[in-house]
Design a protein around this motif. Structure first.
Motif, PDB file in Angstrom:
ATOM      1  N   VAL A  64     -45.734  45.977  50.814  1.00 34.93           N
ATOM      2  CA  VAL A  64     -45.451  44.548  51.006  1.00 34.93           C
ATOM      3  C   VAL A  64     -46.753  43.753  50.932  1.00 34.93           C
ATOM      4  O   VAL A  64     -46.811  42.679  50.323  1.00 34.93           O
ATOM      5  N   TRP A  65     -47.821  44.282  51.530  1.00 33.04           N
ATOM      6  CA  TRP A  65     -49.132  43.625  51.495  1.00 33.04           C
ATOM      7  C   TRP A  65     -49.616  43.478  50.042  1.00 33.04           C
ATOM      8  O   TRP A  65     -50.168  42.448  49.672  1.00 33.04           O
ATOM      9  N   ILE A  66     -49.393  44.496  49.236  1.00 34.31           N
ATOM     10  CA  ILE A  66     -49.742  44.437  47.811  1.00 34.31           C
ATOM     11  C   ILE A  66     -48.933  43.339  47.129  1.00 34.31           C
ATOM     12  O   ILE A  66     -49.474  42.561  46.334  1.00 34.31           O
ATOM     13  N   ALA A  67     -47.645  43.264  47.421  1.00 35.10           N
ATOM     14  CA  ALA A  67     -46.786  42.250  46.805  1.00 35.10           C
ATOM     15  C   ALA A  67     -47.245  40.841  47.175  1.00 35.10           C
ATOM     16  O   ALA A  67     -47.265  39.940  46.321  1.00 35.10           O
ATOM     17  N   ILE A  68     -47.631  40.642  48.416  1.00 36.36           N
ATOM     18  CA  ILE A  68     -48.136  39.335  48.850  1.00 36.36           C
ATOM     19  C   ILE A  68     -49.410  38.989  48.084  1.00 36.36           C
ATOM     20  O   ILE A  68     -49.573  37.875  47.585  1.00 36.36           O
ATOM     21  N   GLY A  69     -50.320  39.948  47.979  1.00 35.42           N
ATOM     22  CA  GLY A  69     -51.555  39.717  47.235  1.00 35.42           C
ATOM     23  C   GLY A  69     -51.304  39.469  45.762  1.00 35.42           C
ATOM     24  O   GLY A  69     -51.931  38.596  45.148  1.00 35.42           O
ATOM     25  N   ALA A  70     -50.366  40.204  45.184  1.00 36.82           N
ATOM     26  CA  ALA A  70     -50.035  40.015  43.766  1.00 36.82           C
ATOM     27  C   ALA A  70     -49.434  38.634  43.535  1.00 36.82           C
ATOM     28  O   ALA A  70     -49.735  37.976  42.534  1.00 36.82           O
ATOM     29  N   ALA A  71     -48.591  38.177  44.462  1.00 30.53           N
ATOM     30  CA  ALA A  71     -48.015  36.835  44.343  1.00 30.53           C
ATOM     31  C   ALA A  71     -49.107  35.776  44.437  1.00 30.53           C
ATOM     32  O   ALA A  71     -49.077  34.776  43.712  1.00 30.53           O
ATOM     33  N   THR A  72     -50.079  35.989  45.301  1.00 35.85           N
ATOM     34  CA  THR A  72     -51.208  35.061  45.416  1.00 35.85           C
ATOM     35  C   THR A  72     -51.993  35.015  44.116  1.00 35.85           C
ATOM     36  O   THR A  72     -52.369  33.942  43.641  1.00 35.85           O
ATOM     37  N   LEU A  73     -52.232  36.182  43.513  1.00 39.34           N
ATOM     38  CA  LEU A  73     -52.950  36.233  42.239  1.00 39.34           C
ATOM     39  C   LEU A  73     -52.152  35.558  41.121  1.00 39.34           C
ATOM     40  O   LEU A  73     -52.724  34.854  40.285  1.00 39.34           O
ATOM     41  N   ALA A  74     -50.844  35.762  41.113  1.00 41.37           N
ATOM     42  CA  ALA A  74     -50.004  35.128  40.090  1.00 41.37           C
ATOM     43  C   ALA A  74     -50.033  33.605  40.239  1.00 41.37           C
ATOM     44  O   ALA A  74     -50.114  32.878  39.245  1.00 41.37           O
ATOM     45  N   ARG A  75     -49.973  33.136  41.464  1.00 42.09           N
ATOM     46  CA  ARG A  75     -50.040  31.694  41.710  1.00 42.09           C
ATOM     47  C   ARG A  75     -51.386  31.138  41.276  1.00 42.09           C
ATOM     48  O   ARG A  75     -51.463  30.086  40.646  1.00 42.09           O
ATOM     49  N   ALA A  76     -52.459  31.861  41.549  1.00 47.32           N
ATOM     50  CA  ALA A  76     -53.798  31.420  41.142  1.00 47.32           C
ATOM     51  C   ALA A  76     -53.908  31.408  39.624  1.00 47.32           C
ATOM     52  O   ALA A  76     -54.506  30.493  39.050  1.00 47.32           O
ATOM     53  N   ALA A  77     -53.325  32.399  38.954  1.00 50.12           N
ATOM     54  CA  ALA A  77     -53.359  32.442  37.492  1.00 50.12           C
ATOM     55  C   ALA A  77     -52.595  31.259  36.916  1.00 50.12           C
ATOM     56  O   ALA A  77     -53.003  30.671  35.912  1.00 50.12           O
ATOM     57  N   GLY A  78     -51.499  30.889  37.554  1.00 57.37           N
ATOM     58  CA  GLY A  78     -50.724  29.738  37.111  1.00 57.37           C
ATOM     59  C   GLY A  78     -51.489  28.439  37.261  1.00 57.37           C
ATOM     60  O   GLY A  78     -51.410  27.552  36.408  1.00 57.37           O
ATOM     61  N   ARG A  79     -52.263  28.326  38.323  1.00 57.81           N
ATOM     62  CA  ARG A  79     -53.082  27.116  38.526  1.00 57.81           C
ATOM     63  C   ARG A  79     -54.210  27.034  37.513  1.00 57.81           C
ATOM     64  O   ARG A  79     -54.623  25.951  37.142  1.00 57.81           O
ATOM     65  N   ASN A  80     -54.700  28.188  37.070  1.00 57.44           N
ATOM     66  CA  ASN A  80     -55.840  28.223  36.154  1.00 57.44           C
ATOM     67  C   ASN A  80     -55.436  28.172  34.686  1.00 57.44           C
ATOM     68  O   ASN A  80     -56.298  28.097  33.811  1.00 57.44           O
ATOM     69  N   ALA A  81     -54.150  28.250  34.395  1.00 56.92           N
ATOM     70  CA  ALA A  81     -53.692  28.234  33.007  1.00 56.92           C
ATOM     71  C   ALA A  81     -53.905  26.847  32.403  1.00 56.92           C
ATOM     72  O   ALA A  81     -53.839  25.826  33.078  1.00 56.92           O
ATOM     73  N   SER A  82     -54.194  26.817  31.121  1.00 59.21           N
ATOM     74  CA  SER A  82     -54.349  25.550  30.422  1.00 59.21           C
ATOM     75  C   SER A  82     -53.026  24.810  30.408  1.00 59.21           C
ATOM     76  O   SER A  82     -51.965  25.430  30.420  1.00 59.21           O
ATOM     77  N   PRO A  83     -53.053  23.477  30.353  1.00 63.21           N
ATOM     78  CA  PRO A  83     -51.809  22.725  30.357  1.00 63.21           C
ATOM     79  C   PRO A  83     -50.852  23.114  29.236  1.00 63.21           C
ATOM     80  O   PRO A  83     -49.648  23.050  29.404  1.00 63.21           O
ATOM     81  N   GLY A  84     -51.346  23.545  28.082  1.00 66.72           N
ATOM     82  CA  GLY A  84     -50.494  23.921  26.966  1.00 66.72           C
ATOM     83  C   GLY A  84     -49.921  25.313  27.062  1.00 66.72           C
ATOM     84  O   GLY A  84     -49.031  25.694  26.327  1.00 66.72           O
TER      85      GLY A  84
END
Length: 87
Positions: A64-84
């Motif tokens: 579960v701790w891994i899943a929480i961390g992975a979700a955090t990384l996915a959210r961070a990747a989404g914030r860092n993605a280019s607008p296009g």
């Protein structure tokens, strides 16, 4: 093999505790990429140790701790993605 699993487990514990310490001291944001990566790696190492010792509740907690961390990384990747780019 037992020594390797113990080293992995203790290394994971140090990583998770270290990430927690750094986030509680406001050195790393708890929702930041560094904290998430260290938590995912630490939890993976702890999961390996727990599974080896058949400590399934601890292994489940760390999955579960891994899943929480992975979700955090996915959210961070989404914030860092280019607008296009799609996230």
């Amino acid at each position: 093999m037992n020594v390797i699993v113990e080293v992995l487990g203790w290394s994971g514990a140090v990583l998770v505790i270290g990430a927690y310490l750094l986030s509680t001291r406001d050195i790393w944001p708890a929702s930041g990429t560094k904290s998430a990566v260290v938590n995912v790696v630490g939890a993976a190492l702890l999961t390996t140790n727990a599974w080896y010792h058949r400590a399934f509740p601890s292994a489940a907690l760390n999955v579960v701790w891994i899943a929480i961390g992975a979700a955090t990384l996915a959210r961070a990747a989404g914030r860092n993605a280019s607008p296009g780019e799609s996230t």
